[in-house]
Design an enzyme around this catalytic site. Sequence first.
Site, PDB file in Angstrom:
ATOM      1  N   ASP A 155       0.850  -1.188   0.000  1.00  0.00           N
ATOM      2  CA  ASP A 155       0.000   0.000   0.000  1.00  0.00           C
ATOM      3  C   ASP A 155       0.885   1.237   0.000  1.00  0.00           C
ATOM      4  O   ASP A 155       1.756   1.391   0.862  1.00  0.00           O
ATOM      5  CB  ASP A 155      -0.908   0.010   1.230  1.00  0.00           C
ATOM      6  CG  ASP A 155      -1.983  -1.072   1.168  1.00  0.00           C
ATOM      7  OD1 ASP A 155      -2.016  -1.831   0.176  1.00  0.00           O
ATOM      8  OD2 ASP A 155      -2.781  -1.158   2.116  1.00  0.00           O
ATOM      9  N   ASP A 215     -15.256  -3.433  -1.905  1.00  0.00           N
ATOM     10  CA  ASP A 215     -14.915  -3.146  -0.513  1.00  0.00           C
ATOM     11  C   ASP A 215     -16.214  -2.942   0.244  1.00  0.00           C
ATOM     12  O   ASP A 215     -17.063  -2.140  -0.175  1.00  0.00           O
ATOM     13  CB  ASP A 215     -14.056  -1.885  -0.408  1.00  0.00           C
ATOM     14  CG  ASP A 215     -12.783  -1.982  -1.235  1.00  0.00           C
ATOM     15  OD1 ASP A 215     -12.312  -3.109  -1.464  1.00  0.00           O
ATOM     16  OD2 ASP A 215     -12.272  -0.930  -1.655  1.00  0.00           O
TER      17      ASP A 215
END
Length: 238
Positions: free
Chosen positions: A8, A129
């Site tokens: 990330d 998500d």
Amino acid sequence: MLILPAIDLRGGQCVRLRQGDYQQETVFDSDPAAVARRWVEQGAAYLHLVDLDGAREGRPLNGDSVRRIVAAAGVPCQLGGGLRSEAHIRDALTLGVERVILGTRALKEPGWLEHVCGRFPQQIVLGIDAKNGQVATDGWQEVSRVSALELALRCAFWPLAGLVYTDVSRDGMLEGPNFDGLAEMVHAVSLPVIASGGVTTLEDIGRLAKLKLAGCIIGRALYEGRIDLRQAISRSGA
């Protein structure tokens, strides 16, 4: 089941967030390309990259870091975060990633997703998500009224490369994945499903492998040494 270490990116660094909260950030390394090399040396055959700045701002912002990671890794990579236009998709693929992950605009404009799937067949992964079963968008800052399963079924017959299903409430919390939600998703669609969020132990990986998932993304547990990547790959049956 493929094991995909997560990298990330925020401000060019390798970080992790808790439950997608940008105020709860841990910086793990200032050199993401070195992190990529380390995971590949330990057996990773695929990497999962997320442009956190891009997810928040709605446009890619860590292209240079992505390019360096792809060059250093030498294995396929997938990239998500801030990809909201056809030009963004094309530019991301130009960086050398094998496929891109679309979420926010895909939810808000399903017709657009169907269009770009036709333009880039088998190069787009739908990133779903969810918070409490409902789809979260805009870097997990907004929650829609559309359920994760409803979105997956809507897109199931388009030429997608697969789905990444993330339970935001589990992400970065080291509390285990949402096994029930993942099982429901696998049984509902024929597309390859990749699990993300909450993977903490080798036992988690074994349970996920039994669900017939295509892959499993691991983040914080790898960075904190709770899971050994070589052992994870062995447990996954890959």
